[in-house]
Design an enzyme around this catalytic site. Structure first.
Site, mmCIF file in Angstrom:
data_model
loop_
_atom_site.group_PDB
_atom_site.id
_atom_site.type_symbol
_atom_site.label_atom_id
_atom_site.label_comp_id
_atom_site.label_asym_id
_atom_site.label_seq_id
_atom_site.Cartn_x
_atom_site.Cartn_y
_atom_site.Cartn_z
ATOM 1 N N GLU A 68 12.847 -9.640 6.628
ATOM 2 C CA GLU A 68 12.578 -10.384 5.390
ATOM 3 C C GLU A 68 13.517 -10.003 4.242
ATOM 4 O O GLU A 68 13.167 -10.149 3.075
ATOM 5 C CB GLU A 68 11.128 -10.170 4.964
ATOM 6 C CG GLU A 68 10.138 -10.756 5.949
ATOM 7 C CD GLU A 68 8.753 -10.856 5.340
ATOM 8 O OE1 GLU A 68 8.354 -11.976 5.007
ATOM 9 O OE2 GLU A 68 8.091 -9.818 5.198
ATOM 10 N N HIS A 100 2.354 -5.998 1.288
ATOM 11 C CA HIS A 100 1.183 -6.672 1.826
ATOM 12 C C HIS A 100 -0.040 -6.075 1.126
ATOM 13 O O HIS A 100 -1.055 -5.780 1.753
ATOM 14 C CB HIS A 100 1.129 -6.513 3.346
ATOM 15 C CG HIS A 100 2.380 -6.971 4.043
ATOM 16 N ND1 HIS A 100 2.779 -6.497 5.269
ATOM 17 C CD2 HIS A 100 3.342 -7.849 3.647
ATOM 18 C CE1 HIS A 100 3.931 -7.085 5.615
ATOM 19 N NE2 HIS A 100 4.295 -7.899 4.640
ATOM 20 N N HIS A 149 -0.198 -13.442 3.393
ATOM 21 C CA HIS A 149 0.898 -12.541 3.727
ATOM 22 C C HIS A 149 0.965 -11.356 2.769
ATOM 23 O O HIS A 149 0.856 -10.217 3.197
ATOM 24 C CB HIS A 149 2.198 -13.370 3.716
ATOM 25 C CG HIS A 149 3.447 -12.602 3.988
ATOM 26 N ND1 HIS A 149 4.667 -13.211 4.119
ATOM 27 C CD2 HIS A 149 3.690 -11.285 4.145
ATOM 28 C CE1 HIS A 149 5.604 -12.303 4.370
ATOM 29 N NE2 HIS A 149 5.028 -11.134 4.381
HETATM 30 ZN ZN LIG Z 1 6.058 -9.332 4.543
#
Ligand SMILES: [Zn+2]
Length: 239
Positions: A81, A102, A171
Site C-alpha cells: 500500500e 488499521h 479497512h
Molecule cells: Zn491497510
C-alpha cells in the site's frame, strides 16, 4: 532516483521514521500492519517508507526511498500500500508525513454511517468531520480493499481532500501532517477521539466542537507537538 544515504538529513529522517513506527505500535495505532512515511528533505518528489516489515521491528536501515509513483531501486519487498503515501504527497504539497493504520476504534466510523467528528480538544484537526473513502467506487465489489495501485491511491487522495484524516471503509484510516510528529499526533488522537465519541453516543448523545473551537484548539496544540513526541518516544523505548 538517487539519494545520498549518508547525508545528515537522510540519516535523521530514517531514524525519526523508525521512532515513529515504535511510538505508533506502543500507542496501539499500528500492530503487525500499517506504516508511516516522510517526504524526503533532499527531494520533495520522493518519500521514505520502511520495507515490508511489522512496524515494531523497523529500524533505520529498513527504510526505502520511493518516487511518488511508488517505485524504488531497493530490491527488498516494499509494502503493497505504498501508493497511499505517494499519491497523497503528489496531491498535497503541504503534507510531509503520512500514517496509514488499521486503528481499531476508528473502523466502526468507516462502516456505520456515523461521521467521526471532534469531541475533545486534542482532536480539533478532525473538524468538521473525517471523510470516508469507499474502495468500491474505484475497485468494484470484489477487491481486498487495499490501496495497491496508483489509481486507487489517487482516489484515496481525492477522498482526503484538504482534510487531516481520511477513514477507509472496512479497512482503517490515513492521517497526514506537516511533519512526522504531527501525523503521529493526529493518528493517536484520531483513535482517542473515536473511543470517546463512541462512548458518548452510547451514553445518549454527543456535543461536538464547533469549527471555531476546533481551530482554536489546533492553534494551541500544534506548538505542543514536541512534548507529545518526546514522551511517546521515551515510553516506546523504555525497557
Ligand atoms: Zn491497510
Amino acid at each position: 532516483m538517487r539519494e545520498d544515504t549518508t547525508s545528515t538529513r537522510s540519516r535523521e529522517q530514517r531514524a525519526t521514521l523508525a521512532e515513529a513506527n515504535h511510538i505508533l505500535v506502543d500507542q496501539g495505532i499500528l500492530d503487525a500492519f500499517g506504516h508511516v512515511s516522510v517526504r524526503s528533505a533532499d527531494d520533495p518528489d520522493t518519500f521514505l517508507l520502511a520495507r515490508n516489515l511489522a512496524p515494531g521491528l523497523v529500524q533505520a536501515d529498513d527504510v526505502q526511498l520511493f518516487t511518488l509513483d511508488g517505485t524504488t531501486d531497493d530490491p527488498r519487498p516494499p509494502y503493497l500500500e505504498r501508493h497511499i503515501h505517494g499519491e497523497i504527497y503528489r496531491a498535497r504539497p503541504d503534507v510531509h508525513a503520512v500514517v496509514h493504520s488499521h486503528s481499531p476504534a476508528v473502523i466502526p466510523f468507516g462502516v456505520a454511517g456515523t461521521p467521526l467528528r471532534p469531541v475533545l480538544h486534542m482532536a480539533g484537526f478532525l473538524a468538521p468531520e473525517a471523510p470516508v473513502f469507499e474502495a468500491r467506487d474505484t475497485l468494484g465489489s470484489g477487491s481486498d480493499l487495499l490501496v495497491r495501485t496508483p489509481q486507487s491511491g489517487v482516489a484515496l487522495a481525492g477522498a482526503l481532500g484538504r482534510s487531516s484524516v481520511v477513514l477507509m471503509r472496512g479497512h482503517g484510516a490515513t492521517a497526514v501532517g506537516a511533519s512526522v510528529e504531527e501525523a503521529v499526533y493526529r493518528a493517536v488522537y484520531t483513535e482517542v477521539n473515536a473511543r470517546a465519541q463512541a462512548e458518548a453516543l452510547r451514553l445518549g448523545g454527543c456535543t461536538y466542537l464547533t469549527d471555531e473551537e476546533a481551530a482554536a484548539t489546533v492553534a494551541t496544540n500544534t506548538p505542543q507537538l514536541p512534548r507529545a513526541w518526546g514522551f511517546w518516544r521515551d515510553r516506546a523505548h523504555r525497557p
